[in-house]
Design an enzyme around this catalytic site. Structure first.
Site, PDB file in Angstrom:
ATOM      1  N   GLY A  12       0.839  -1.199   0.000  1.00  9.25           N
ATOM      2  CA  GLY A  12       0.000   0.000   0.000  1.00  9.25           C
ATOM      3  C   GLY A  12       0.872   1.246   0.000  1.00  9.25           C
ATOM      4  N   LYS A  33       0.692 -10.384  -0.646  1.00  6.44           N
ATOM      5  CA  LYS A  33       0.110 -11.736  -0.701  1.00  6.44           C
ATOM      6  C   LYS A  33      -0.829 -11.951  -1.890  1.00  6.44           C
ATOM      7  CE  LYS A  33      -3.368 -10.815   2.835  1.00  6.44           C
ATOM      8  NZ  LYS A  33      -3.990 -11.238   4.058  1.00  6.44           N
ATOM      9  N   TRP A  43      -8.364   1.331  -1.993  1.00 13.57           N
ATOM     10  CA  TRP A  43      -9.801   1.508  -1.755  1.00 13.57           C
ATOM     11  C   TRP A  43     -10.149   2.835  -1.089  1.00 13.57           C
ATOM     12  CZ3 TRP A  43     -13.320  -3.184  -0.437  1.00 13.57           C
ATOM     13  CH2 TRP A  43     -13.108  -4.212  -1.357  1.00 13.57           C
ATOM     14  N   GLU A 115     -14.377  16.571   5.960  1.00 16.34           N
ATOM     15  CA  GLU A 115     -14.875  15.330   6.575  1.00 16.34           C
ATOM     16  C   GLU A 115     -15.098  15.563   8.063  1.00 16.34           C
ATOM     17  OE1 GLU A 115     -12.608  11.862   5.408  1.00 16.34           O
ATOM     18  OE2 GLU A 115     -12.459  12.609   3.370  1.00 16.34           O
ATOM     19  N   ASP A 217      -2.392  -9.393   9.346  1.00 19.64           N
ATOM     20  CA  ASP A 217      -1.204 -10.257   9.305  1.00 19.64           C
ATOM     21  C   ASP A 217      -0.003  -9.675  10.058  1.00 19.64           C
ATOM     22  OD1 ASP A 217      -2.781 -11.821   7.611  1.00 19.64           O
ATOM     23  OD2 ASP A 217      -1.984 -10.859   5.812  1.00 19.64           O
ATOM     24  N   HIS A 238     -16.815   2.761  10.268  1.00 17.79           N
ATOM     25  CA  HIS A 238     -17.231   3.851   9.384  1.00 17.79           C
ATOM     26  C   HIS A 238     -18.751   3.878   9.374  1.00 17.79           C
ATOM     27  CE1 HIS A 238     -17.639   6.499   6.006  1.00 17.79           C
ATOM     28  NE2 HIS A 238     -16.325   6.674   5.975  1.00 17.79           N
ATOM     29  N   ARG A 284     -16.704  10.377  13.618  1.00 15.80           N
ATOM     30  CA  ARG A 284     -17.220   9.051  13.246  1.00 15.80           C
ATOM     31  C   ARG A 284     -17.728   8.200  14.395  1.00 15.80           C
ATOM     32  NH1 ARG A 284     -12.953   7.125   8.749  1.00 15.80           N
ATOM     33  NH2 ARG A 284     -13.534   8.835   7.392  1.00 15.80           N
ATOM     34  N   HIS A 345     -13.769  -0.354   9.835  1.00 14.37           N
ATOM     35  CA  HIS A 345     -13.104   0.427   8.785  1.00 14.37           C
ATOM     36  C   HIS A 345     -11.603   0.591   9.009  1.00 14.37           C
ATOM     37  CE1 HIS A 345     -12.818   3.435   5.657  1.00 14.37           C
ATOM     38  NE2 HIS A 345     -12.376   4.347   6.501  1.00 14.37           N
ATOM     39  N   GLU A 369      -1.155   1.584   8.450  1.00 13.56           N
ATOM     40  CA  GLU A 369      -2.231   1.206   9.385  1.00 13.56           C
ATOM     41  C   GLU A 369      -1.794   0.153  10.403  1.00 13.56           C
ATOM     42  OE1 GLU A 369      -5.919   0.232   7.439  1.00 13.56           O
ATOM     43  OE2 GLU A 369      -6.913  -0.337   9.309  1.00 13.56           O
ATOM     44  N   ARG A 380      -9.367   7.928  15.182  1.00 10.54           N
ATOM     45  CA  ARG A 380      -8.647   8.596  14.088  1.00 10.54           C
ATOM     46  C   ARG A 380      -9.490   9.687  13.446  1.00 10.54           C
ATOM     47  NH1 ARG A 380      -8.314   7.381   8.210  1.00 10.54           N
ATOM     48  NH2 ARG A 380     -10.227   6.287   8.698  1.00 10.54           N
TER      49      ARG A 380
HETATM   50  C1  SIN Z   1     -13.964   8.123   3.649  1.00 16.48           C
HETATM   51  O1  SIN Z   1     -13.814   8.446   2.490  1.00 16.48           O
HETATM   52  O2  SIN Z   1     -14.994   8.322   4.271  1.00 16.48           O
HETATM   53  C2  SIN Z   1     -12.854   7.409   4.343  1.00 16.48           C
HETATM   54  C3  SIN Z   1     -11.784   8.345   4.674  1.00 16.48           C
HETATM   55  C4  SIN Z   1     -10.979   7.812   5.812  1.00 16.48           C
HETATM   56  O3  SIN Z   1     -11.328   6.789   6.380  1.00 16.48           O
HETATM   57  O4  SIN Z   1     -10.015   8.459   6.196  1.00 16.48           O
END
Ligand code: SIN
Length: 530
Positions: A12, A33, A43, A115, A217, A238, A284, A345, A369, A380
């Site tokens: 990632g 993997k 994603w 956000e 993992d 989330h 969140r 999430h 992560e 977070r």
């Molecule tokens: C989202 O797009 O809602 C996720 C963003 C994040 O988890 O930081």
């Protein structure tokens, strides 16, 4: 036996950035993997939180992060990551990544998203496919590096440490056993700089926004090697995952609420107003708990995210991926509200590191992560993780290049012994255990917890762990078996950590201690084996 100067596990944003940064300093293997692009990063929809606008400031970003983290952030780490962010973003754009811009009074500037928990617009994004664009950019760059080998379909089995080989006095990481899925053989890889960048553990829950690879993992391997693990009770749910029988794990970005989306219950009420003054864009943990309460109270299966008051042109331009995906499931988000439920999430805890990715074991680094640096605390702040991935990785690369093992002694590494084992003919048992873990974690260790439910989960997990250990020793290893073993280990760490915290704080909410923030618990939960 193969030997590299640097071995990176995971592909990632953190793993790939690390490999690119150390490529000039020796041989590098990046193990992943599945395919290179099968990562959580790919994603990510929302984007990267970073101070770039004159209306924003480092101080505000630090304050928002600390507030979300509910007393458990390491302020020094937060300041470092926030203030070094712009430089790392600049590097990303130099690799060719173009964040969205917009025209303001005749000149172009970054189009910043908003956000939950952010007091300013500060999320850089590429429409709603930011992670995919980052992943593609980094993979393209990696392909140009002759010193870096990308080994796909290679799954790390376990770390090889000095202590495991009888040299406890000078414990350090010496290498890793890796299953080559194509040949079915386990290879022994030597390196005195191993970097875990394996992402999170969303698959430990039956409902998650994460891809299938997120099976914890790195944390599981580090735990088995005796490395310190912190704050695993803080799993972020989330609030808005698409609720549809055929849609698996599809996230509806918080950016939709940032652009005015409103959460409504089955009676069409804007229910978040009853829970928090910030309404649908509250942090969140608050929104996820409110949805959970609303669903339980009404008996409905989901709530709804309504952005129909914005124009169809705006929705299709800003959220093309979400719009098209919903449409495939028969939902036109410009005309109707999207059915949503919370889902696991993000893992806010992980392998305990400093801001340079250094773990409690010499020779082992953890970034992204999988690591717990102190940035996220108990919750977070949205879109802070890609930023952390860039900043900590940069620092880890500098540290790893400068640090070589001081030991002169080259401890011989034993080859992997598979013994006289048979193939797993009882696949059904693996799948059964896998389902049982994910279901029990959802039911007993979810958004709202109690000691009784946690203890029940703990007892069940002990039995499952015993059974899985037996499989592991008796059968030939496969990706399914290894993932199950890791998933079970991480589930037990989440439960054990949650049982240690006798209070509600951030993402850990328990009905037994509902009052938030007991000063006796204003500290990390740190577990290590033995
Ligand atoms: C989202 O797009 O809602 C996720 C963003 C994040 O988890 O930081």
């Amino acid at each position: 036996m193969k030997e590299y100067d640097f071995v990176v596990i995971g592909s990632g944003i953190a793993g790939l950035s690390f490999a690119l940064k150390v490529a000039m300093h020796g041989s590098v293997a990046v193990m992943t993997k599945r395919k290179g692009s099968d990562t959580n990063t790919a994603w990510a929809q929302g984007g990267i939180a970073c101070v770039t606008s004159d209306e924003d400031s480092f101080e505000l970003h630090v304050r928002d992060t600390l507030e979300a983290g509910a007393g458990l952030c390491d302020e020094g780490v937060v300041r470092t990551i926030v203030t070094e962010g712009p430089e790392r973003i600049r590097e990303l754009t130099e690799l060719g990544l173009q964040f969205d811009e917009r025209e303001i009074s005749g000149h172009r500037e970054l189009d910043l998203g908003k956000e939950g928990g952010h007091s300013k617009r500060r999320v850089l994004h590429v429409r709603d496919v930011t992670g995919k664009q980052i992943e593609n950019t980094l993979l393209r760059e990696l392909g140009r590096q002759s010193h870096v080998q990308l080994l796909e379909n290679h799954m790390a089995v376990d770390l090889i440490t000095a202590a495991k080989l009888g040299f406890a006095a000078e414990d350090r990481c010496l290498g890793v056993y890796v299953l080559d899925e194509k040949t079915g053989e386990v290879e022994t890889i030597r390196s005195d700089r191993i970097v875990l960048a394996t992402g999170g553990c969303g698959k430990v829950y039956v409902y998650t926004t994460n891809p299938d690879v997120a099976t914890g993992d790195g944390v599981a391997m580090a735990w088995r090697a005796g490395v310190e693990i912190a704050n695993m009770e803080f799993i972020q749910f989330h609030p808005t995952c698409l609720f549809h029988p055929q849609a698996k794990s599809f996230l509806i970005s918080e950016a939709v609420r940032g652009e005015g989306g409103i959460l409504r219950n089955n009676r069409g009420e804007d229910f978040m107003q009853r829970y928090d003054l910030r309404g649908s864009l509250a942090p969140r943990d608050i929104v996820a708990r409110a949805i959970d309460a609303e669903i339980k109270r009404s008996g409905a299966k989901c709530v709804f995210l309504d952005i129909t008051h914005r124009s169809p042109e705006f929705i299709q331009e800003r959220f093309p991926h979400i719009y098209q995906t919903c449409l495939r499931f028969g939902i036109d988000m410009s005309k109707q509200a999207i059915p949503v439920v919370p889902a696991a999430h993000y893992q806010c805890g992980g392998i305990k590191t400093d801001v340079n990715g250094v773990t409690s074991m010499p020779g082992l680094y953890a970034i992204g992560e999988v690591a717990c640096t102190g940035l996220h605390g108990a919750n977070r702040l949205a879109s802070n993780s890609l930023l952390e991935g860039l900043v900590v990785t940069h620092r880890a690369a500098i540290t790893a290049v400068r640090t070589r093992s001081a030991s002169k002694q080259k401890i011989p590494l034993p080859e992997w012994k598979s013994g006289n084992v048979q193939d797993v003919d009882e696949l059904v048992v693996i799948y059964h255990n896998w389902d049982e873990i994910r279901r029990l974690m959802w039911d007993y260790v979810g958004i709202v917890r109690t000691d009784k439910r946690l203890q029940r989960a703990s007892a069940r997990l002990r039995n499952l762990l015993r059974e899985i250990r037996e499989f592991y020793w008796n059968f030939k290893v496969s990706v399914d078996l290894l993932e199950l073993r890791n998933l079970a280990a991480v589930a037990a760490l989440i439960v054990d950590s949650a049982l240690c915290r006798k209070e509600s704080r951030g993402l850990h909410y328990t009905l037994d201690y509902p009052t938030a923030g007991d000063s006796r618990f204003e500290r990390d939960t740190v577990l290590s084996r033995g």
